[in-house]
Design an enzyme around this catalytic site. Structure first.
Site, PDB file in Angstrom:
ATOM      1  N   ARG A 147      43.633  60.095   9.714  1.00  0.00           N
ATOM      2  CA  ARG A 147      44.489  61.276   9.655  1.00  0.00           C
ATOM      3  C   ARG A 147      45.535  61.047   8.577  1.00  0.00           C
ATOM      4  O   ARG A 147      46.211  60.014   8.566  1.00  0.00           O
ATOM      5  CB  ARG A 147      45.181  61.492  11.008  1.00  0.00           C
ATOM      6  CG  ARG A 147      45.896  62.820  11.097  1.00  0.00           C
ATOM      7  CD  ARG A 147      46.770  62.910  12.331  1.00  0.00           C
ATOM      8  NE  ARG A 147      48.062  62.292  12.102  1.00  0.00           N
ATOM      9  CZ  ARG A 147      49.121  62.438  12.907  1.00  0.00           C
ATOM     10  NH1 ARG A 147      49.022  63.167  14.002  1.00  0.00           N
ATOM     11  NH2 ARG A 147      50.268  61.853  12.640  1.00  0.00           N
ATOM     12  N   TYR A 159      56.610  66.214   9.630  1.00  0.00           N
ATOM     13  CA  TYR A 159      55.932  65.671  10.798  1.00  0.00           C
ATOM     14  C   TYR A 159      55.042  64.471  10.432  1.00  0.00           C
ATOM     15  O   TYR A 159      54.287  64.532   9.470  1.00  0.00           O
ATOM     16  CB  TYR A 159      55.064  66.740  11.485  1.00  0.00           C
ATOM     17  CG  TYR A 159      54.175  66.069  12.492  1.00  0.00           C
ATOM     18  CD1 TYR A 159      54.715  65.581  13.668  1.00  0.00           C
ATOM     19  CD2 TYR A 159      52.836  65.810  12.223  1.00  0.00           C
ATOM     20  CE1 TYR A 159      53.953  64.873  14.562  1.00  0.00           C
ATOM     21  CE2 TYR A 159      52.065  65.102  13.101  1.00  0.00           C
ATOM     22  CZ  TYR A 159      52.623  64.635  14.274  1.00  0.00           C
ATOM     23  OH  TYR A 159      51.875  63.912  15.131  1.00  0.00           O
ATOM     24  N   ASP A 210      47.108  67.008  10.609  1.00  0.00           N
ATOM     25  CA  ASP A 210      47.774  67.662  11.747  1.00  0.00           C
ATOM     26  C   ASP A 210      48.876  68.576  11.211  1.00  0.00           C
ATOM     27  O   ASP A 210      49.851  68.092  10.624  1.00  0.00           O
ATOM     28  CB  ASP A 210      48.365  66.570  12.656  1.00  0.00           C
ATOM     29  CG  ASP A 210      48.869  67.100  13.984  1.00  0.00           C
ATOM     30  OD1 ASP A 210      48.999  68.331  14.118  1.00  0.00           O
ATOM     31  OD2 ASP A 210      49.122  66.274  14.887  1.00  0.00           O
ATOM     32  N   HIS A 212      50.668  70.413  13.159  1.00  0.00           N
ATOM     33  CA  HIS A 212      51.677  70.346  14.232  1.00  0.00           C
ATOM     34  C   HIS A 212      52.293  71.698  14.584  1.00  0.00           C
ATOM     35  O   HIS A 212      53.532  71.838  14.622  1.00  0.00           O
ATOM     36  CB  HIS A 212      52.745  69.298  13.896  1.00  0.00           C
ATOM     37  CG  HIS A 212      53.036  68.396  15.051  1.00  0.00           C
ATOM     38  ND1 HIS A 212      54.257  68.321  15.654  1.00  0.00           N
ATOM     39  CD2 HIS A 212      52.228  67.549  15.741  1.00  0.00           C
ATOM     40  CE1 HIS A 212      54.203  67.449  16.659  1.00  0.00           C
ATOM     41  NE2 HIS A 212      52.977  66.971  16.730  1.00  0.00           N
ATOM     42  N   GLU A 236      44.203  69.973  12.596  1.00  0.00           N
ATOM     43  CA  GLU A 236      44.702  69.985  13.977  1.00  0.00           C
ATOM     44  C   GLU A 236      45.921  70.880  14.125  1.00  0.00           C
ATOM     45  O   GLU A 236      46.765  70.941  13.236  1.00  0.00           O
ATOM     46  CB  GLU A 236      45.072  68.543  14.355  1.00  0.00           C
ATOM     47  CG  GLU A 236      45.669  68.426  15.741  1.00  0.00           C
ATOM     48  CD  GLU A 236      46.134  67.012  16.049  1.00  0.00           C
ATOM     49  OE1 GLU A 236      45.711  66.072  15.341  1.00  0.00           O
ATOM     50  OE2 GLU A 236      46.920  66.847  16.989  1.00  0.00           O
ATOM     51  N   GLU A 262      46.499  69.018  22.437  1.00  0.00           N
ATOM     52  CA  GLU A 262      47.196  67.846  23.007  1.00  0.00           C
ATOM     53  C   GLU A 262      48.279  68.254  23.993  1.00  0.00           C
ATOM     54  O   GLU A 262      48.662  67.449  24.837  1.00  0.00           O
ATOM     55  CB  GLU A 262      47.763  66.954  21.890  1.00  0.00           C
ATOM     56  CG  GLU A 262      48.859  67.604  21.080  1.00  0.00           C
ATOM     57  CD  GLU A 262      49.322  66.751  19.904  1.00  0.00           C
ATOM     58  OE1 GLU A 262      48.493  66.038  19.333  1.00  0.00           O
ATOM     59  OE2 GLU A 262      50.502  66.820  19.571  1.00  0.00           O
ATOM     60  N   ARG A 283      41.591  68.631  22.148  1.00  0.00           N
ATOM     61  CA  ARG A 283      42.462  67.443  22.161  1.00  0.00           C
ATOM     62  C   ARG A 283      43.106  67.183  23.524  1.00  0.00           C
ATOM     63  O   ARG A 283      43.852  66.234  23.694  1.00  0.00           O
ATOM     64  CB  ARG A 283      43.576  67.631  21.127  1.00  0.00           C
ATOM     65  CG  ARG A 283      43.105  67.951  19.753  1.00  0.00           C
ATOM     66  CD  ARG A 283      43.122  66.783  18.834  1.00  0.00           C
ATOM     67  NE  ARG A 283      44.420  66.200  18.679  1.00  0.00           N
ATOM     68  CZ  ARG A 283      44.701  64.899  18.838  1.00  0.00           C
ATOM     69  NH1 ARG A 283      43.758  64.059  19.204  1.00  0.00           N
ATOM     70  NH2 ARG A 283      45.925  64.432  18.643  1.00  0.00           N
ATOM     71  N   GLU A 339      41.527  59.563  19.058  1.00  0.00           N
ATOM     72  CA  GLU A 339      42.695  59.157  18.269  1.00  0.00           C
ATOM     73  C   GLU A 339      43.103  57.734  18.644  1.00  0.00           C
ATOM     74  O   GLU A 339      43.140  57.382  19.820  1.00  0.00           O
ATOM     75  CB  GLU A 339      43.869  60.117  18.536  1.00  0.00           C
ATOM     76  CG  GLU A 339      45.107  59.791  17.727  1.00  0.00           C
ATOM     77  CD  GLU A 339      46.226  60.811  17.936  1.00  0.00           C
ATOM     78  OE1 GLU A 339      46.197  61.532  18.950  1.00  0.00           O
ATOM     79  OE2 GLU A 339      47.125  60.875  17.076  1.00  0.00           O
ATOM     80  N   TRP A 402      58.326  71.966  16.365  1.00  0.00           N
ATOM     81  CA  TRP A 402      58.330  70.630  15.753  1.00  0.00           C
ATOM     82  C   TRP A 402      56.915  70.126  15.600  1.00  0.00           C
ATOM     83  O   TRP A 402      55.987  70.353  16.080  1.00  0.00           O
ATOM     84  CB  TRP A 402      59.126  69.626  16.590  1.00  0.00           C
ATOM     85  CG  TRP A 402      58.906  68.245  16.057  1.00  0.00           C
ATOM     86  CD1 TRP A 402      59.326  67.756  14.853  1.00  0.00           C
ATOM     87  CD2 TRP A 402      58.140  67.203  16.666  1.00  0.00           C
ATOM     88  NE1 TRP A 402      58.873  66.469  14.684  1.00  0.00           N
ATOM     89  CE2 TRP A 402      58.129  66.107  15.780  1.00  0.00           C
ATOM     90  CE3 TRP A 402      57.455  67.103  17.884  1.00  0.00           C
ATOM     91  CZ2 TRP A 402      57.470  64.910  16.059  1.00  0.00           C
ATOM     92  CZ3 TRP A 402      56.808  65.928  18.171  1.00  0.00           C
ATOM     93  CH2 TRP A 402      56.817  64.826  17.266  1.00  0.00           C
TER      94      TRP A 402
HETATM   95  O1  KDG Z   1      54.704  63.176  22.119  1.00  0.00           O
HETATM   96  C1  KDG Z   1      54.267  63.918  21.024  1.00  0.00           C
HETATM   97  C2  KDG Z   1      53.230  63.153  20.229  1.00  0.00           C
HETATM   98  O2  KDG Z   1      52.237  62.637  21.062  1.00  0.00           O
HETATM   99  C3  KDG Z   1      52.576  64.021  19.185  1.00  0.00           C
HETATM  100  O3  KDG Z   1      53.531  64.478  18.294  1.00  0.00           O
HETATM  101  C4  KDG Z   1      51.507  63.236  18.436  1.00  0.00           C
HETATM  102  O4  KDG Z   1      50.711  65.217  17.362  1.00  0.00           O
HETATM  103  C5  KDG Z   1      50.522  64.093  17.727  1.00  0.00           C
HETATM  104  C6  KDG Z   1      49.200  63.493  17.482  1.00  0.00           C
HETATM  105  O5  KDG Z   1      48.345  64.218  16.989  1.00  0.00           O
HETATM  106  O6  KDG Z   1      49.012  62.317  17.792  1.00  0.00           O
HETATM  107 MG    MG Z   2      48.814  66.236  17.071  1.00  0.00          MG
END
Ligand code: KDG
Ligand code: MG
Length: 402
Positions: A147, A159, A210, A212, A236, A262, A283, A339, A402
């Site tokens: 990644r 991020y 990612d 985010h 992602e 996630e 995820r 991951e 975030w």
């Molecule tokens: O607690 C938040 C994290 O696990 C996250 O920001 C990590 O986005 C993330 C990832 O893809 O691992």
């Molecule tokens: Mg993530």
């Protein structure tokens, strides 16, 4: 066999972890991860006050009934605190069951569908040059999937990127740190970054990214389309996950594979994404998605719709979750990728485990149960420290994801 009691261990060996230990009258105990990054004590209280009192006397083999008891019995279904608490109990019960039968957990989940678990690591650089160095370093370590996140010229931090030389660590002690966001700078930068990386390393290594949760559907569609020439394994969290319908618009415009989930708590966060085939990788994890019992059902639904798994595996998920994920990864037919953000050596010492990394793959090992334990004495030396995830604002001060 009967559950006699359960205890919660909260520790902070470099970062916070909440661990549930369920004990039985036969001396076998099971471990469950109950860590909800930045909101740890909410889960501790939920378990302590509302769940643990109900466990005494239950047969730990009845994983399905206990799951339904905690889910339906709460009346207030779903949500991250509830589902993380249920997950912790569920993991611990599956651990007990597999230990009692003296088999590694994957044997109870369908056995091996593969010999090893493909993982992806993180290459985070402060600028494109540093990012390329990080990618090359991880290729040398044997990773086959990476990644890629990079600092963006003209923006203070983004991020996934730490200061040069430091490990990326989102949860920090004290009040939340503030990051800044600029969609336009990000969108013009990322395709150029991947063009440079692909030109340097070629096609063989799988690349992931990612976003985010920061883009609107049409912005994400533009990014997905502009990344197509660089053949990402996945993009992602391109958009905020709350509105499943928004993935329809994105999907119409790009062939870049999409991964999401996630922060999902249950199948009801992703049923539309799965059944309309709006995503390629799910995820959602064992830890925040209701445990092994619920992940199995969700993953089996996904299998029917050609959606594969890509379980969350950041360092805020303890080695207990990593072990549970690996047993599922080994057995689920529709496994995609896992991951792997390795824990600090101290975390591995507090949670000794059977799983191991070799040549770009993780192996769950063959110890009975999950194959993870907790070193209480060492854990006791690192008490809980309140910590928060960062927050994000646009240049003009508007709160952003975030
Ligand atoms: O607690 C938040 C994290 O696990 C996250 O920001 C990590 O986005 C993330 C990832 O893809 O691992
Ligand atoms: Mg993530």
């Amino acid at each position: 066999m009967k559950i006699t009691h359960a205890e919660i261990i909260v520790c902070s060996p470099t970062r916070n972890f909440v661990t549930l230990v369920v004990h039985t009258d036969e001396g076998i105990y099971g471990l469950g991860d109950a860590t909800l990054n930045g909101r740890e004590m909410a889960v501790v209280s939920y378990l302590q006050e509302h769940v643990i009192p109900c466990l005494t006397g239950k047969d730990p083999f009845n994983t399905e009934d206990t799951w339904q008891f905690l889910y339906k019995g709460a009346y207030w279904k779903r949500g991250p605190v509830t589902m993380t608490s249920i997950a912790a109990v569920d993991m611990a019960l599956w651990d007990i069951k597999a230990k009692a039968l003296n088999v590694p957990l994957y044997q109870l989940l369908g056995g091996k569908s593969r010999e090893k678990v493909l993982v992806y690591c993180h290459a985070n650089g402060t600028d494109p040059h540093h990012t390329l160095e990080e990618v090359e370093k991880h290729i040398e370590m044997g990773y086959k999937a990476i990644r890629v996140q990079s600092g963006i010229p003209g923006m203070r931090g983004t991020y996934g990127v730490a200061k040069k030389g430091e490990k990326y660590e989102p949860a920090t002690p004290g009040l939340p740190q503030q990051y800044e966001w600029n969609t336009e700078k990000y969108l013009s930068f990322v395709p150029r970054l991947f063009e440079m990386i692909r030109n340097k390393i070629g096609e063989e290594i799988l690349l992931l990214h990612d976003a985010h949760h920061r883009l609107t559907p049409i912005e994400a569609a533009r990014l997905g389309r502009e990344l197509e020439p660089y053949h990402l394994f996945w993009l992602e969290d391109p958009v905020s996950e709350e509105l499943q319908e928004s993935f329809r618009l994105l999907r119409r415009h790009t062939t870049t594979p999409i991964a999401v989930g996630e922060i999902f708590s249950s199948v009801f966060d992703c049923h539309l994404l799965i059944t309309e085939q709006l995503i390629d990788y799910l995820r959602m994890t064992v830890l925040h998605g209701g445990g092994i019992t619920h992940i199995l059902k969700t993953a089996h639904l996904a299998e029917i719709y050609n959606v594969r798994t890509g379980f969350h595996g950041a360092t805020d998920l303890s080695p207990v979750t990593m072990a549970a994920s690996l047993h599922l990864d080994l057995s689920l037919h529709n496994f995609g990728i896992q991951e792997h953000m390795p824990h600090e050596p101290l975390v591995d010492e507090v949670f000794p485990h059977a799983y191991f990394f070799a040549g770009g793959y993780l192996y769950p090992g063959d110890a009975p149960g999950l194959g993870v334990d907790i070193n209480r004495q060492l854990a006791g030396k690192y008490p809980y420290r309140p910590a928060y995830l960062p927050i994000n604002r646009r240049d003009d001060g508007t709160m952003w994801n975030w």
